[in-house]
Design a protein around this motif. Sequence first.
Motif, mmCIF file in Angstrom:
data_model
loop_
_atom_site.group_PDB
_atom_site.id
_atom_site.type_symbol
_atom_site.label_atom_id
_atom_site.label_comp_id
_atom_site.label_asym_id
_atom_site.label_seq_id
_atom_site.Cartn_x
_atom_site.Cartn_y
_atom_site.Cartn_z
ATOM 1 N N VAL A 37 0.644 -1.666 0.034
ATOM 2 C CA VAL A 37 0.194 0.105 -0.407
ATOM 3 C C VAL A 37 0.676 1.350 -0.123
ATOM 4 O O VAL A 37 0.306 2.734 -0.565
ATOM 5 C CB VAL A 37 -1.025 0.151 0.986
ATOM 6 N N THR A 38 2.104 1.443 0.636
ATOM 7 C CA THR A 38 2.976 2.569 0.798
ATOM 8 C C THR A 38 3.931 2.447 -1.090
ATOM 9 O O THR A 38 3.258 3.632 -1.728
ATOM 10 C CB THR A 38 3.717 2.366 1.251
ATOM 11 N N PHE A 39 4.077 2.195 -1.594
ATOM 12 C CA PHE A 39 4.852 2.371 -2.593
ATOM 13 C C PHE A 39 3.855 2.353 -3.983
ATOM 14 O O PHE A 39 3.985 2.499 -5.040
ATOM 15 C CB PHE A 39 5.900 0.680 -2.729
ATOM 16 N N ASP A 62 0.078 11.476 -11.740
ATOM 17 C CA ASP A 62 0.501 10.948 -12.364
ATOM 18 C C ASP A 62 -0.192 11.119 -14.374
ATOM 19 O O ASP A 62 -1.199 11.589 -14.477
ATOM 20 C CB ASP A 62 -0.242 8.644 -11.951
ATOM 21 N N PRO A 63 0.686 10.972 -15.282
ATOM 22 C CA PRO A 63 0.290 11.782 -17.044
ATOM 23 C C PRO A 63 -0.905 10.281 -16.977
ATOM 24 O O PRO A 63 -1.624 10.695 -17.740
ATOM 25 C CB PRO A 63 1.635 10.856 -17.681
ATOM 26 N N PRO A 72 2.512 6.771 -4.955
ATOM 27 C CA PRO A 72 2.445 7.336 -6.274
ATOM 28 C C PRO A 72 1.638 8.623 -6.185
ATOM 29 O O PRO A 72 0.687 9.581 -7.763
ATOM 30 C CB PRO A 72 1.507 6.817 -6.962
ATOM 31 N N PHE A 73 0.540 9.465 -5.401
ATOM 32 C CA PHE A 73 -0.240 10.217 -5.299
ATOM 33 C C PHE A 73 0.703 11.449 -4.722
ATOM 34 O O PHE A 73 0.016 12.366 -5.041
ATOM 35 C CB PHE A 73 -1.216 10.428 -3.799
ATOM 36 N N TRP A 80 8.748 15.521 -4.286
ATOM 37 C CA TRP A 80 8.383 14.454 -3.657
ATOM 38 C C TRP A 80 8.324 12.994 -3.466
ATOM 39 O O TRP A 80 8.855 12.060 -2.235
ATOM 40 C CB TRP A 80 7.451 14.915 -2.659
ATOM 41 N N LYS A 81 7.799 12.120 -4.555
ATOM 42 C CA LYS A 81 7.150 10.993 -4.695
ATOM 43 C C LYS A 81 9.124 10.243 -4.687
ATOM 44 O O LYS A 81 8.947 9.250 -4.672
ATOM 45 C CB LYS A 81 6.912 10.543 -6.407
#
Length: 275
Positions: free
Chosen positions: A55-57, A205-206, A62-63, A68-69
């Motif tokens: 859930v983290t990666f 994200d694109p 990704p948010f 920062w990502k």
Amino acid sequence: MNICGFNRNRVLPEAQENNVKKHLPRPLSRVNGWSPPLHSFQALTWTTYLTMSIVTFGIFIPFLQTTWKRAANIVMGGVFTFHLIVHLIAITIDPADNNVRLKKDYMKPMPTFDRSKHAHVIQNQYCHLCEVTVSKKAKHCSSCNKCVSGFDHHCKWLNNCVGRRNYWFFFCSVASAAFGLLGMMIILLYVFIQYFVDPDELRTDPLYKEISSENIWLLFPSLWPVPVKTPVVLSIAVMVLLLDIAGFVLLGHLFLFHIYLSMYHSSLATLVHLS
């Protein structure tokens, strides 16, 4: 009512009970945390670690915005990897006393302790079960069936004793887990705040350019994008945050407690040296 005519709670006569004990297989000493029997807490530990990693990666990092990502992936990746390494080492190391590891045959069943002959398992630094001379701070662990040098405690999460040989790996495992949970908490709080302030900042994200609805979010966008609606994302975030807080409180308390013990023992050693 005894339907089958068999009393399951009856007690065997003492002679028969002793006879049964003689025919039971005597326990073997366990080498480390991988030795059977494995503990259910181990399964819970690895399940939690894998869940938190996914859930983290896969969902929450990704948010974050691009800069920062990258930073979060590096920092959290380092913490999670370090925790995995020290946790595996703490499990794998045999914390037994040196003489136990050198002289004891782990394949040999443990002798039965006779309290009519000896008042304690270890007397005058000799263990009557391991049948070797041990160090002053050694203690015989009933769960591992061996003497552990510098015994601290038997950890069910590691399924192994924590002693002088693996204490710092255990400590680093607790510390890295606590810092990992703290990092997750910060990321989750940012996602929550940003969602209510400006949710578009989370859609960097694109792939979001191809989605017209603001009620659709992508899970695992880097690997296999899974479109879900807002309540699903928020429900996952709330559940993970609650689990994160509970784990951080428990591990943080354990981390601070062992820091206190380290400071206490250091102060005590200094006082003894000065006296």
